[in-house]
Structure formats: C-alpha cells, structure tokens
Design a protein around this motif. Sequence first.
Motif, PDB file in Angstrom:
ATOM      1  N   ASP A  40      -9.860 -12.940 -13.945  1.00  0.00           N
ATOM      2  CA  ASP A  40     -10.490 -11.951 -13.146  1.00  0.00           C
ATOM      3  C   ASP A  40      -9.957 -12.089 -11.807  1.00  0.00           C
ATOM      4  OD1 ASP A  40     -12.278 -11.370 -15.051  1.00  0.00           O
ATOM      5  OD2 ASP A  40     -13.738 -12.798 -14.515  1.00  0.00           O
ATOM      6  N   ARG A  41      -9.313 -13.004 -11.199  1.00  0.00           N
ATOM      7  CA  ARG A  41      -8.680 -13.083  -9.824  1.00  0.00           C
ATOM      8  C   ARG A  41      -7.503 -12.223  -9.834  1.00  0.00           C
ATOM      9  NH1 ARG A  41      -7.369 -18.210  -7.546  1.00  0.00           N
ATOM     10  NH2 ARG A  41      -6.948 -16.993  -5.776  1.00  0.00           N
ATOM     11  N   VAL A  42      -6.597 -12.185 -11.036  1.00  0.00           N
ATOM     12  CA  VAL A  42      -5.438 -11.613 -11.291  1.00  0.00           C
ATOM     13  C   VAL A  42      -5.942 -10.005 -11.131  1.00  0.00           C
ATOM     14  CG1 VAL A  42      -3.468 -10.872 -12.428  1.00  0.00           C
ATOM     15  CG2 VAL A  42      -4.042 -13.441 -12.369  1.00  0.00           C
ATOM     16  N   LEU A  43      -6.996  -9.473 -11.944  1.00  0.00           N
ATOM     17  CA  LEU A  43      -7.387  -8.262 -11.939  1.00  0.00           C
ATOM     18  C   LEU A  43      -7.985  -7.824 -10.572  1.00  0.00           C
ATOM     19  CD1 LEU A  43      -9.623  -8.516 -15.289  1.00  0.00           C
ATOM     20  CD2 LEU A  43      -7.261  -7.365 -14.816  1.00  0.00           C
ATOM     21  N   GLU A  44      -8.615  -8.612  -9.951  1.00  0.00           N
ATOM     22  CA  GLU A  44      -9.270  -8.172  -8.623  1.00  0.00           C
ATOM     23  C   GLU A  44      -7.947  -8.078  -7.675  1.00  0.00           C
ATOM     24  OE1 GLU A  44     -11.515 -10.203  -4.744  1.00  0.00           O
ATOM     25  OE2 GLU A  44     -12.145 -10.699  -6.811  1.00  0.00           O
ATOM     26  N   ARG A  45      -7.003  -9.023  -7.514  1.00  0.00           N
ATOM     27  CA  ARG A  45      -5.830  -8.720  -6.905  1.00  0.00           C
ATOM     28  C   ARG A  45      -4.838  -7.592  -7.325  1.00  0.00           C
ATOM     29  NH1 ARG A  45      -2.616 -12.636  -3.593  1.00  0.00           N
ATOM     30  NH2 ARG A  45      -4.691 -13.618  -3.268  1.00  0.00           N
ATOM     31  N   ALA A  46      -4.893  -7.217  -8.393  1.00  0.00           N
ATOM     32  CA  ALA A  46      -4.225  -6.194  -8.696  1.00  0.00           C
ATOM     33  C   ALA A  46      -4.893  -4.788  -8.727  1.00  0.00           C
ATOM     34  CB  ALA A  46      -3.504  -6.467 -10.156  1.00  0.00           C
ATOM     35  N   ASN A  47      -6.096  -4.884  -8.222  1.00  0.00           N
ATOM     36  CA  ASN A  47      -6.997  -3.699  -8.554  1.00  0.00           C
ATOM     37  C   ASN A  47      -6.960  -3.059  -9.698  1.00  0.00           C
ATOM     38  OD1 ASN A  47      -9.061  -2.213  -7.047  1.00  0.00           O
ATOM     39  ND2 ASN A  47      -7.503  -0.885  -6.051  1.00  0.00           N
TER      40      ASN A  47
ATOM     41  N   LYS B  71     -10.052  -4.509 -16.382  1.00  0.00           N
ATOM     42  CA  LYS B  71      -9.724  -5.381 -17.512  1.00  0.00           C
ATOM     43  C   LYS B  71      -9.085  -4.610 -18.725  1.00  0.00           C
ATOM     44  CE  LYS B  71     -12.073  -9.188 -18.188  1.00  0.00           C
ATOM     45  NZ  LYS B  71     -13.036 -10.077 -18.637  1.00  0.00           N
ATOM     46  N   GLY B  72      -9.256  -3.388 -18.970  1.00  0.00           N
ATOM     47  CA  GLY B  72      -8.704  -2.583 -20.142  1.00  0.00           C
ATOM     48  C   GLY B  72      -7.177  -2.319 -19.714  1.00  0.00           C
ATOM     49  N   SER B  73      -7.079  -2.249 -18.417  1.00  0.00           N
ATOM     50  CA  SER B  73      -5.716  -1.907 -18.290  1.00  0.00           C
ATOM     51  C   SER B  73      -4.748  -3.216 -18.359  1.00  0.00           C
ATOM     52  CB  SER B  73      -5.425  -1.985 -16.610  1.00  0.00           C
ATOM     53  OG  SER B  73      -5.810  -0.454 -16.392  1.00  0.00           O
ATOM     54  N   LEU B  74      -5.284  -4.511 -18.365  1.00  0.00           N
ATOM     55  CA  LEU B  74      -4.606  -6.008 -18.753  1.00  0.00           C
ATOM     56  C   LEU B  74      -4.314  -5.569 -20.212  1.00  0.00           C
ATOM     57  CD1 LEU B  74      -3.769  -8.671 -18.275  1.00  0.00           C
ATOM     58  CD2 LEU B  74      -6.146  -9.557 -18.939  1.00  0.00           C
ATOM     59  N   TYR B  75      -5.323  -5.478 -20.930  1.00  0.00           N
ATOM     60  CA  TYR B  75      -5.252  -5.224 -22.461  1.00  0.00           C
ATOM     61  C   TYR B  75      -4.267  -4.220 -23.056  1.00  0.00           C
ATOM     62  CZ  TYR B  75      -8.264  -9.298 -22.362  1.00  0.00           C
ATOM     63  OH  TYR B  75      -8.565 -10.541 -22.228  1.00  0.00           O
ATOM     64  N   TYR B  76      -4.283  -2.937 -22.176  1.00  0.00           N
ATOM     65  CA  TYR B  76      -3.460  -1.895 -22.633  1.00  0.00           C
ATOM     66  C   TYR B  76      -2.017  -2.370 -22.455  1.00  0.00           C
ATOM     67  CZ  TYR B  76      -1.087   2.598 -22.523  1.00  0.00           C
ATOM     68  OH  TYR B  76      -0.223   3.688 -22.733  1.00  0.00           O
TER      69      TYR B  76
ATOM     70  N   ALA C 268       0.819  -1.204   0.062  1.00  0.00           N
ATOM     71  CA  ALA C 268       0.038  -0.072  -0.100  1.00  0.00           C
ATOM     72  C   ALA C 268       0.763   1.242  -0.027  1.00  0.00           C
ATOM     73  CB  ALA C 268      -1.012  -0.040   1.214  1.00  0.00           C
ATOM     74  N   GLY C 269       2.178   1.157   0.308  1.00  0.00           N
ATOM     75  CA  GLY C 269       3.140   2.286   0.256  1.00  0.00           C
ATOM     76  C   GLY C 269       3.125   2.848  -1.202  1.00  0.00           C
ATOM     77  N   LYS C 270       4.301   2.884  -1.790  1.00  0.00           N
ATOM     78  CA  LYS C 270       4.434   3.699  -3.180  1.00  0.00           C
ATOM     79  C   LYS C 270       3.434   3.083  -4.179  1.00  0.00           C
ATOM     80  CE  LYS C 270       7.792   4.380  -6.587  1.00  0.00           C
ATOM     81  NZ  LYS C 270       8.941   4.016  -7.042  1.00  0.00           N
ATOM     82  N   ARG C 271       2.510   3.741  -4.889  1.00  0.00           N
ATOM     83  CA  ARG C 271       1.682   3.390  -6.065  1.00  0.00           C
ATOM     84  C   ARG C 271       2.316   2.678  -7.133  1.00  0.00           C
ATOM     85  NH1 ARG C 271      -3.288   1.218  -5.907  1.00  0.00           N
ATOM     86  NH2 ARG C 271      -4.484   1.844  -7.791  1.00  0.00           N
ATOM     87  N   LEU C 272       2.203   1.542  -7.143  1.00  0.00           N
ATOM     88  CA  LEU C 272       2.768   0.681  -8.395  1.00  0.00           C
ATOM     89  C   LEU C 272       1.770   0.923  -9.850  1.00  0.00           C
ATOM     90  CD1 LEU C 272       3.585  -2.658  -6.812  1.00  0.00           C
ATOM     91  CD2 LEU C 272       5.160  -0.711  -7.209  1.00  0.00           C
ATOM     92  N   SER C 273       2.436   1.160 -10.881  1.00  0.00           N
ATOM     93  CA  SER C 273       1.762   1.263 -11.982  1.00  0.00           C
ATOM     94  C   SER C 273       0.706   0.039 -12.332  1.00  0.00           C
ATOM     95  CB  SER C 273       2.747   1.327 -13.469  1.00  0.00           C
ATOM     96  OG  SER C 273       3.156  -0.002 -13.417  1.00  0.00           O
ATOM     97  N   ALA C 274      -0.094   0.306 -12.993  1.00  0.00           N
ATOM     98  CA  ALA C 274      -1.140  -1.057 -13.458  1.00  0.00           C
ATOM     99  C   ALA C 274      -0.284  -2.303 -13.961  1.00  0.00           C
ATOM    100  CB  ALA C 274      -2.256  -0.650 -14.276  1.00  0.00           C
ATOM    101  N   ARG C 275       0.689  -2.151 -14.666  1.00  0.00           N
ATOM    102  CA  ARG C 275       1.537  -2.984 -15.149  1.00  0.00           C
ATOM    103  C   ARG C 275       2.148  -3.860 -14.004  1.00  0.00           C
ATOM    104  NH1 ARG C 275       6.052  -5.237 -17.196  1.00  0.00           N
ATOM    105  NH2 ARG C 275       6.139  -5.969 -19.170  1.00  0.00           N
ATOM    106  N   ASP C 276       2.969  -3.033 -13.334  1.00  0.00           N
ATOM    107  CA  ASP C 276       3.550  -3.673 -11.954  1.00  0.00           C
ATOM    108  C   ASP C 276       2.596  -4.388 -11.146  1.00  0.00           C
ATOM    109  OD1 ASP C 276       6.034  -2.718 -13.070  1.00  0.00           O
ATOM    110  OD2 ASP C 276       6.109  -1.111 -11.640  1.00  0.00           O
ATOM    111  N   ARG C 277       1.306  -3.919 -10.806  1.00  0.00           N
ATOM    112  CA  ARG C 277       0.418  -4.506 -10.187  1.00  0.00           C
ATOM    113  C   ARG C 277      -0.001  -5.683 -10.653  1.00  0.00           C
ATOM    114  NH1 ARG C 277      -1.864   0.726  -9.686  1.00  0.00           N
ATOM    115  NH2 ARG C 277      -3.791  -0.067 -10.481  1.00  0.00           N
ATOM    116  N   LEU C 278      -0.208  -5.988 -12.015  1.00  0.00           N
ATOM    117  CA  LEU C 278      -0.785  -7.072 -12.602  1.00  0.00           C
ATOM    118  C   LEU C 278       0.516  -7.942 -12.510  1.00  0.00           C
ATOM    119  CD1 LEU C 278      -2.411  -5.478 -15.615  1.00  0.00           C
ATOM    120  CD2 LEU C 278      -3.537  -7.148 -13.973  1.00  0.00           C
TER     121      LEU C 278
END
Length: 109
Positions: free
Chosen positions: A34-41, A44-49, A5-15
């Motif tokens: 869907d579980r990966v997306l939920e865990r990464a918060n 779905k668009g961020s995944l495909y981006y 929860a510290g430094k905010r990671l990019s969507a890619r890094d969270r995925l």
Amino acid sequence: MTISAGKRLSARDRLLAASDELFYTEGIHSVGIDRVLERANVAKGSLYYNFTGGKDELVEAYLDNRHGVWKATVEAGVSKQTDPAQRILAVFDTLGELLRSRTTAAAHS
C-alpha cells in the motif's frame, strides 16, 4: 531514481521508482504494498496489471533493475582504465562511489 513531476512516467515505471526509493531505504519486508502504491500514485489494479505476481514480482523487478544499474556503473568505471591493476581498483572505487551516493541520498530523503 526519484519520481519526478516532469515527464509523466508509466504506472510500471512509477511502481519501480517508488519501490526503489522505499525498499532501498527501509527494506523490502518493512514496506507494505500500500505504501508503494501511494508513493507511485497508482491503483492496486495497475500493480497486478504490470506485475501479475504482486509484490513478489515487483521485488524481483526492483532487484533486477538495481543489479543492472550497479553492474553498468561498475563496468563504466572499469572501462575508463587500461592498466590491469587500475581496472581492479576501479571496481572498488566505483562501488564506494555508489554506496556513498545512495547513503547521502537516503540521508536527505
């Protein structure tokens, strides 16, 4: 790699962090996207981006990252030794440490 929860990671890094946690402990085929997306918060668009090939490309990046970390860790362990026999043994010692640390981490999650 834990999603903090510290430094905010990019969507890619969270995925990647979410896939590392889930794929390693439960298996690639057992974890739906869907579980990966939920865990990464992330949406779905961020995944495909970030991974235009979807889960397949995310899995490829996960495996590349895991290999890179393991390779760097083993190389660091070997580089601490100068004796050729000790350098060979350092490979196994380092791999043992990696496996113990991941098994311990998985048991506590």
